[in-house]
Scaffold this active site. Structure first.
Site, PDB file in Angstrom:
ATOM      1  N   LYS A 180      -1.724   8.594  -8.708  1.00  0.00           N
ATOM      2  CA  LYS A 180      -1.933   9.908  -9.329  1.00  0.00           C
ATOM      3  C   LYS A 180      -2.366   9.709 -10.781  1.00  0.00           C
ATOM      4  CE  LYS A 180       2.853  10.512 -10.850  1.00  0.00           C
ATOM      5  NZ  LYS A 180       3.983  11.437 -10.950  1.00  0.00           N
ATOM      6  N   TYR A 206     -10.824  12.789 -42.628  1.00  0.00           N
ATOM      7  CA  TYR A 206     -10.363  14.174 -42.831  1.00  0.00           C
ATOM      8  C   TYR A 206      -9.033  14.208 -43.578  1.00  0.00           C
ATOM      9  CZ  TYR A 206     -13.751  15.795 -39.343  1.00  0.00           C
ATOM     10  OH  TYR A 206     -14.894  16.103 -38.655  1.00  0.00           O
TER      11      TYR A 206
HETATM   12  C1  LIG Z   1       7.773  11.223  -6.842  1.00  0.00           C
HETATM   13  C2  LIG Z   1       7.362   9.997  -7.586  1.00  0.00           C
HETATM   14  N1  LIG Z   1       7.488   8.811  -6.988  1.00  0.00           N
HETATM   15  C3  LIG Z   1       7.134   7.656  -7.604  1.00  0.00           C
HETATM   16  C4  LIG Z   1       6.626   7.672  -8.897  1.00  0.00           C
HETATM   17  C5  LIG Z   1       6.258   6.361  -9.545  1.00  0.00           C
HETATM   18  O1  LIG Z   1       7.096   6.102 -10.636  1.00  0.00           O
HETATM   19  P1  LIG Z   1       6.869   4.783 -11.499  1.00  0.00           P
HETATM   20  O2  LIG Z   1       5.564   4.954 -12.185  1.00  0.00           O
HETATM   21  O3  LIG Z   1       8.010   4.775 -12.458  1.00  0.00           O
HETATM   22  O4  LIG Z   1       6.850   3.643 -10.557  1.00  0.00           O
HETATM   23  C6  LIG Z   1       6.497   8.884  -9.554  1.00  0.00           C
HETATM   24  C7  LIG Z   1       5.998   8.916 -10.910  1.00  0.00           C
HETATM   25  O5  LIG Z   1       6.195   9.759 -11.707  1.00  0.00           O
HETATM   26  C8  LIG Z   1       6.868  10.082  -8.881  1.00  0.00           C
HETATM   27  O6  LIG Z   1       6.749  11.270  -9.471  1.00  0.00           O
END
Ligand SMILES: Cc1ncc(COP(=O)(O)O)c(C=O)c1O
Length: 380
Positions: free
Chosen positions: A37, A273
């Site tokens: 993601k 700036y």
């Molecule tokens: C539901 C869920 N699972 C897994 C992860 C992965 O977490 P990490 O990046 O700490 O491995 C996330 C990240 O925010 C998450 O929201």
């Protein structure tokens, strides 16, 4: 395509080495599910997915849009959507065959309708509320969910049951995480008494996967550490005290730009700036064509540092929208279009995501995911 002026390099070997590290950590039977993601934590959704896909069982994204982008890019492995999908889009998500995390009844019923219309069973993952109080089904609602799943067994399949830890990275005291794990197991048992046994039980993010075997179950959702970063110092310390010593993580991303102008300025000259920096000596400034639009946080004004010719150069003045000035007075031989590292290593010198996060009072996750997704990602 012309050579980009600012770009992100993805180290294929480092990424695959981190993946192998997690494979060794969880063993052959647990599915690896890279969390890609947020543009693969800034690393490039399609670039990362293409590299890891042959070695993993699942890919996890947050949104339907990301899932669609992954499919369009050719991903064939099952894609799990972790976040909320609007009800109006459930049919589209079901038709595409995505696995969906579900934590409310409206979505469950919407997916059941979609499954019936499609004549197939939609794979759903119930997310259990165990203490994060984000998305999740509270224990009191489990019977109603179980009944709805039972009723819609022609249209839905319980592919997974998951939860997410609230306090596993931020501390070396894992009492709360253990209580969440207990609540999760209780939820699984409760579902089992109602005849529901998911194929995939999953709870582990990076920190959990690193620290606790008992969180691995059938699948681990690994994000930050796949990209070569420890979730936190506390996780690193915990891993040392728990003797998970074989774990070596290699940062995957290097963020680069080039010198766009060199300027010699006298002592007492103001920079940028707000005239927030005034030189105290005759200085040589390099202007970089990257600023906060690129994701180089404005909070790094006057405190950041970049790498050029293998040496550190401090940020002078305010980071602009598209430009940043750095002091190269002490770096001999800097020339126009020299490569500059904003984040990553250059020879022995390094500016890590952790360094920038510390300066900014945030976490590496935020530094990485804020790198503008429109910058080219180049696999090296
Ligand atoms: C539901 C869920 N699972 C897994 C992860 C992965 O977490 P990490 O990046 O700490 O491995 C996330 C990240 O925010 C998450 O929201």
């Amino acid at each position: 395509m012309p050579r980009p002026i600012t770009w992100v390099e993805i180290d294929r070997d480092a990424l695959l080495a981190n993946l192998r590290t997690f494979r060794r950590r969880v063993g052959p039977r647990v599915a690896l599910c890279p969390v890609v993601k947020a543009n693969a934590y800034g690393h490039g959704l399609t670039e990362v997915a293409r590299l890891v896909e042959p070695h993993v069982g699942f890919l996890a994204v947050q949104s339907l849009e990301e899932a669609v982008a992954l499919r369009r890019a050719g991903a064939r492995k099952p894609i799990l959507i972790l976040g909320y999908v609007p009800r109006a889009a459930l049919h589209t998500a079901a038709r595409a065959g995505f696995h969906l995390s579900v934590s409310n009844r409206e979505s469950l019923l919407g997916l059941a309708r979609a499954g019936r219309r499609l004549g197939s069973r939609v794979p759903v993952h119930l997310e259990l509320e165990t203490g994060t109080h984000r998305l999740g089904v509270v224990p009191e609602d489990l019977p109603a969910f179980a009944a709805a799943l039972h009723e819609a067994r022609d249209a839905l399949t319980l592919a997974g049951v998951s939860t997410h830890f609230a306090n596993i990275e931020d501390t070396t005291n894992h009492t709360f995480a253990r209580s969440q794990l207990r609540a999760y197991r209780a939820g699984l048992e409760r579902l089992a008494t109602m005849g529901l046994r998911p194929r995939l039980r999953h709870t582990a993010c990076s920190a959990a996967a690193i620290l606790f075997d008992e969180t691995h179950f059938d699948l681990v959702r690994v994000g930050i550490s796949l990209y070569g970063h420890w979730p936190s110092r506390e996780t690193l310390v915990s891993s040392r005290t728990r003797r998970v010593t074989h774990l070596r993580l290699r940062p995957v991303l290097t963020w680069k730009t080039r010198v766009a102008q060199l300027q010699d300025v006298p002592a007492g000259a103001t920079v940028g700036y707000g005239c927030s920096h005034r030189t105290t000596r005759r200085s040589r400034l390099a202007v970089l064509p990257s600023g906060y639009w690129d994701g180089y946080d404005r909070g790094l004004s006057n405190i950041g540092r970049v790498l050029v010719r293998g040496q550190e150069a401090p940020v002078r003045g305010r980071v602009c929208m598209n430009m940043t000035m750095v002091d190269v007075t002490d770096v001999p031989g800097v020339a126009l279009e020299d490569e500059v590292v904003l984040l990553g290593a250059q020879g022995p010198a390094q500016v890590s995501a952790e360094d920038l996060a510390t300066l900014l009072g945030t976490i590496p996750y935020e530094v990485l995911t804020r790198i503008n997704p429109t910058l080219p990602r180049v696999v090296v």
